[in-house]
Scaffold this motif. Structure first.
Motif, short mmCIF file in Angstrom:
data_model
loop_
_atom_site.label_atom_id
_atom_site.label_comp_id
_atom_site.label_asym_id
_atom_site.label_seq_id
_atom_site.Cartn_x
_atom_site.Cartn_y
_atom_site.Cartn_z
N VAL A 71 0.80 -1.18 0.10
CA VAL A 71 -0.03 0.04 0.03
C VAL A 71 0.87 1.34 0.10
N ASP A 72 0.61 2.18 -0.88
CA ASP A 72 1.51 3.14 -1.10
C ASP A 72 0.86 4.92 -0.48
N SER A 73 1.46 5.44 0.34
CA SER A 73 0.99 6.76 0.60
C SER A 73 2.20 7.96 0.74
N ALA A 74 1.77 8.87 1.19
CA ALA A 74 2.85 9.86 1.25
C ALA A 74 2.14 10.84 2.33
N ASP A 75 3.20 11.69 2.99
CA ASP A 75 2.82 12.51 4.26
C ASP A 75 1.89 13.79 3.52
N THR A 76 2.10 14.01 2.22
CA THR A 76 1.18 15.24 1.68
C THR A 76 0.00 14.78 1.30
N TYR A 77 -0.49 13.61 1.18
CA TYR A 77 -1.70 13.09 0.85
C TYR A 77 -2.70 13.58 1.93
#
Length: 332
Positions: free
Chosen positions: A50-56
């Protein structure tokens, strides 16, 4: 579910991952309950990446994934490969951003992501966008220190050039390189995919369905006001009309084989490259299940060549981002 290695990190991921950005921002209305159900179904189907980012969603997406992991306890944490990113700094409610790659910020961002995710380590930690003012050796050095401290298992880069990848890999092993790649975004084929194969780096493809445009299901006129695609150059005006003609050819190709556009687009990528891990995003279980089925679809070399010709890069109209979104993307 088939599996693929993330470089030499020792991490093994599902051949298809799940991009989670749209569960928090950029694609209109979001619903946490729906997102959590989709995440749970993904894991049932064998999707472990699962792929995320702190900016999302300005941290919301990581918090959402933290809730998902916590709901399943220690067993779920062992199953899931959590990938997240640092480097894009935005003001809430605005698309514009600036890039921060300073070592101090990297350490600070990592600690903040760990808190939001509710875990003691991040499996795959990316530099989301590149600040050319900070030598990549310093960036990767700081990321490597996080690995040595046990806060991160493996590191990756996003949207950098082949030269930057090589320089970074010489400092610390890069497990994954993430960039946009799809039938209508073929830039990685000019050198990056070959470089990743040579170096033993996995290539993680985001937006493999062209932000859903390739599915043939997007009515641009019905997009929500807070859907960033309304201002994406490929979704508007003459470019939209030209690109729609390309999608019509994909629809015909898929229909002849009893498949959906998304199944063909993902199978094209999975059949073409053994080291590529697509991470299509979706909030709907039906779309997720369809995407997962693409892992077992076999396309012949001649079919792959036909799709390559249908989506000649010179035939695709419009830039893949508005100007603000191109900040921190390296060419080459």
């Amino acid at each position: 579910m088939k599996h693929r290695k993330l470089g030499a990190s020792g991490l093994v991921t599902s051949a298809l991952g799940l991009g989670c950005m749209g569960m928090s921002e950029f694609y209109g209305h979001t619903d946490d309950a729906d997102a959590l159900r989709t995440l749970a179904r993904a894991l049932e189907l064998g999707v472990t990446h699962v792929d995320s980012a702190d900016t999302y969603g300005h941290g919301h997406n990581e918090t959402l994934l933290g809730r998902f992991v916590a709901q399943g306890g220690a067993a779920r944490r062992q199953q899931v490969i959590l990938a997240t990113k640092f480097g894009i700094v935005r003001v809430a409610g605005q698309y514009e951003r600036h890039i921060d790659n300073s070592p101090a910020y990297i350490r600070e961002a990592c600690e903040a992501s760990l808190r939001r995710l509710g875990v003691d380590h991040i499996d795959l930690y990316y530099c989301h966008r590149r600040d050319p003012a900070v030598p990549i050796e310093e960036v990767v050095g700081a990321m490597g220190e996080l690995v040595q401290a046990g806060k991160v298992r493996a590191i990756g880069l996003s949207e950098v050039s082949v030269e930057t990848l090589r320089r970074a890999h010489a400092v610390f092993p890069i497990a994954a390189m993430q960039s946009e790649y799809s039938l209508w975004s073929r830039e990685p084929e000019t050198g990056m995919l070959a470089a990743c194969a040579e170096l033993g780096v996995a290539f993680v493809a985001y937006s493999p369905l062209g932000r859903a445009f390739l599915t043939g299901t997007v009515d641009v006129g019905q997009l929500a006001d807070n859907d960033f695609r309304k201002n994406n150059p490929r979704f508007v005006g003459e470019a939209q009309a030209a690109n729609q003609r390309l999608v019509a050819s994909l629809t015909a190709f898929a229909a002849d084989r009893g498949l959906s556009n998304s199944q063909v687009a993902l199978a094209w990528m999975l059949n073409k490259h053994a080291h590529v891990v697509p991470i299509p995003g979706t909030r709907r279980i039906a779309y997720l299940e369809s995407n997962v089925s693409s892992v077992d679809i076999v396309l012949t070399p001649s079919e792959i060549e036909q799709l390559d010709r249908l989506f000649d890069p010179l035939a695709v109209a419009g830039a893949r981002y508005p100007d603000a979104g191109l900040l921190g993307i390296e060419a080459g």
